[in-house]
Write a protein that holds these residues in place. Structure first.
Motif, PDB file in Angstrom:
ATOM      1  N   GLU A  30       0.812  -1.216   0.000  1.00  0.00           N
ATOM      2  CA  GLU A  30       0.000   0.000   0.000  1.00  0.00           C
ATOM      3  C   GLU A  30       0.848   1.270   0.000  1.00  0.00           C
ATOM      4  O   GLU A  30       0.454   2.272  -0.590  1.00  0.00           O
ATOM      5  CB  GLU A  30      -0.936   0.003   1.216  1.00  0.00           C
ATOM      6  CG  GLU A  30      -1.961  -1.125   1.193  1.00  0.00           C
ATOM      7  CD  GLU A  30      -2.858  -1.125   2.415  1.00  0.00           C
ATOM      8  OE1 GLU A  30      -2.760  -0.182   3.238  1.00  0.00           O
ATOM      9  OE2 GLU A  30      -3.657  -2.075   2.558  1.00  0.00           O
ATOM     10  N   ALA A  31       1.983   1.237   0.670  1.00  0.00           N
ATOM     11  CA  ALA A  31       2.828   2.430   0.737  1.00  0.00           C
ATOM     12  C   ALA A  31       4.248   2.043   1.100  1.00  0.00           C
ATOM     13  O   ALA A  31       4.489   1.040   1.786  1.00  0.00           O
ATOM     14  CB  ALA A  31       2.283   3.435   1.765  1.00  0.00           C
ATOM     15  N   THR A  32       5.171   2.840   0.611  1.00  0.00           N
ATOM     16  CA  THR A  32       6.592   2.693   0.945  1.00  0.00           C
ATOM     17  C   THR A  32       7.107   4.065   1.328  1.00  0.00           C
ATOM     18  O   THR A  32       6.987   5.023   0.551  1.00  0.00           O
ATOM     19  CB  THR A  32       7.397   2.157  -0.249  1.00  0.00           C
ATOM     20  OG1 THR A  32       6.823   0.933  -0.701  1.00  0.00           O
ATOM     21  CG2 THR A  32       8.847   1.934   0.138  1.00  0.00           C
ATOM     22  N   LEU A  33       7.666   4.185   2.527  1.00  0.00           N
ATOM     23  CA  LEU A  33       8.217   5.455   3.000  1.00  0.00           C
ATOM     24  C   LEU A  33       9.725   5.324   3.175  1.00  0.00           C
ATOM     25  O   LEU A  33      10.200   4.365   3.787  1.00  0.00           O
ATOM     26  CB  LEU A  33       7.597   5.854   4.344  1.00  0.00           C
ATOM     27  CG  LEU A  33       6.316   6.689   4.321  1.00  0.00           C
ATOM     28  CD1 LEU A  33       5.193   5.942   3.638  1.00  0.00           C
ATOM     29  CD2 LEU A  33       5.923   7.099   5.732  1.00  0.00           C
ATOM     30  N   TRP A  34      10.439   6.266   2.621  1.00  0.00           N
ATOM     31  CA  TRP A  34      11.859   6.408   2.898  1.00  0.00           C
ATOM     32  C   TRP A  34      12.014   7.634   3.792  1.00  0.00           C
ATOM     33  O   TRP A  34      11.710   8.757   3.370  1.00  0.00           O
ATOM     34  CB  TRP A  34      12.650   6.571   1.596  1.00  0.00           C
ATOM     35  CG  TRP A  34      12.958   5.256   0.949  1.00  0.00           C
ATOM     36  CD1 TRP A  34      12.089   4.435   0.296  1.00  0.00           C
ATOM     37  CD2 TRP A  34      14.232   4.612   0.924  1.00  0.00           C
ATOM     38  NE1 TRP A  34      12.733   3.314  -0.140  1.00  0.00           N
ATOM     39  CE2 TRP A  34      14.050   3.391   0.223  1.00  0.00           C
ATOM     40  CE3 TRP A  34      15.489   4.933   1.415  1.00  0.00           C
ATOM     41  CZ2 TRP A  34      15.099   2.492   0.007  1.00  0.00           C
ATOM     42  CZ3 TRP A  34      16.541   4.056   1.191  1.00  0.00           C
ATOM     43  CH2 TRP A  34      16.338   2.849   0.503  1.00  0.00           C
ATOM     44  N   LEU A  35      12.452   7.403   5.009  1.00  0.00           N
ATOM     45  CA  LEU A  35      12.613   8.469   5.993  1.00  0.00           C
ATOM     46  C   LEU A  35      14.110   8.684   6.179  1.00  0.00           C
ATOM     47  O   LEU A  35      14.811   7.848   6.747  1.00  0.00           O
ATOM     48  CB  LEU A  35      11.941   8.076   7.307  1.00  0.00           C
ATOM     49  CG  LEU A  35      10.464   7.664   7.177  1.00  0.00           C
ATOM     50  CD1 LEU A  35       9.934   7.149   8.510  1.00  0.00           C
ATOM     51  CD2 LEU A  35       9.625   8.820   6.676  1.00  0.00           C
ATOM     52  N   LEU A  36      14.607   9.812   5.696  1.00  0.00           N
ATOM     53  CA  LEU A  36      16.043  10.087   5.633  1.00  0.00           C
ATOM     54  C   LEU A  36      16.362  11.408   6.301  1.00  0.00           C
ATOM     55  O   LEU A  36      15.488  12.261   6.486  1.00  0.00           O
ATOM     56  CB  LEU A  36      16.507  10.150   4.171  1.00  0.00           C
ATOM     57  CG  LEU A  36      16.199   8.939   3.281  1.00  0.00           C
ATOM     58  CD1 LEU A  36      16.477   9.280   1.824  1.00  0.00           C
ATOM     59  CD2 LEU A  36      17.001   7.733   3.720  1.00  0.00           C
ATOM     60  N   ASP A  37      17.641  11.575   6.663  1.00  0.00           N
ATOM     61  CA  ASP A  37      18.104  12.912   7.010  1.00  0.00           C
ATOM     62  C   ASP A  37      18.823  13.491   5.790  1.00  0.00           C
ATOM     63  O   ASP A  37      19.011  12.817   4.767  1.00  0.00           O
ATOM     64  CB  ASP A  37      18.975  12.906   8.268  1.00  0.00           C
ATOM     65  CG  ASP A  37      20.283  12.172   8.094  1.00  0.00           C
ATOM     66  OD1 ASP A  37      20.526  11.593   7.008  1.00  0.00           O
ATOM     67  OD2 ASP A  37      21.087  12.160   9.042  1.00  0.00           O
TER      68      ASP A  37
END
Length: 255
Positions: free
Chosen positions: A239-246
């Protein structure tokens, strides 16, 4: 900074600490939403500096009390195959950072087996035991839960869980959980979920920070990258893919 591609979103935060805090707040909101729709939530935890940092940030977040933690099942994407309580184990670090503070249902905490568990040092048997636990909690016709959120860290080489570049585990298409031997990162023996189970999760979140992750993030997010070469390229949910980066970790992303 936000980028999107189909059901993939890329969210870039100023630095690691802010990333950990933002991810913790996002996770609380997601769990509250899931539990408003379903009787239980299934969450897969990750280790690593930023993964455990996110759990520590969640421990400091008063809003965590909005979650009915007794209805949350906790799983792990991989584990170092070491004795129970070893400080290098992901579940030990998670308990120290957060889990000891939560009103969890003990039967809902599904830690991966340890070398002093019922299978002893037999990593294959331990992986089969975890696969059986996944199947026990799976809906009809499946061999693992459809995880609501599956958290993943990423190594500088692009590995996720204990799926390392061009390692045999990246080509495994059968079991839901496997033993990993001769890991290029110590310890050599591990247990890991496979791509098949990771990619069946409703949402997959990759959390990565630091300049040493920038090259791998850029390659993983480039079109056409082979997941056996850069395993993080295979991190995606149904349903969703999140890339959480700095910012440092996002430095080599394509515009």
């Amino acid at each position: 900074m936000t980028g999107e591609s189909s059901n993939r979103r890329i969210l870039v935060h100023p630095d690691g600490p802010i990333l950990a805090q933002a991810a913790a707040a996002r996770l609380v909101t997601k769990l509250v939403d899931v539990l408003a729709e379903r009787d239980e939530a299934h969450l897969v935890l990750t280790g690593g500096t930023i993964g455990i940092g996110m759990l520590a940030a969640l421990a400091d977040l008063p809003l965590r009390q909005a979650v009915d933690w007794s209805r949350v099942h906790l799983w792990w994407g991989d584990e170092r195959f070491l004795p129970g309580g070893d400080p290098e184990r992901n579940d030990t670090q998670a308990r120290d950072a957060l889990l000891r503070l939560l009103p969890l249902e003990p039967a809902h905490v599904h830690a991966m087996p340890a070398t002093d568990g019922p299978d002893g040092p037999d990593a294959e048997a331990a992986a089969e035991r975890y696969a059986a636990e996944l199947a026990r909690c799976a809906p009809a016709g499946a061999d693992a839960p459809a995880f609501d959120v599956l958290l993943l860290g990423m190594g500088p080489d692009g590995h996720i869980a204990s799926l390392f570049p061009e390692h045999p585990g990246t080509r495994e298409t059968g079991p839901s959980a496997i033993a990993v031997h001769n890991s290029p990162k110590p310890p050599p023996n591990r247990i890991s979920l496979t791509f098949r189970v990771i990619q069946a999760a409703r949402e997959v979140w990759v959390i990565a920070s630091g300049a040493e992750k920038a090259k791998a993030a850029g390659l993983a997010l480039a079109a056409g990258t082979d997941q056996t070469v850069i395993p993080a390229a295979g991190a995606h949910g149904t349903e969703a893919t999140l890339w959480l980066l700095d910012r440092a970790g996002a430095a080599q992303l394509e515009s």
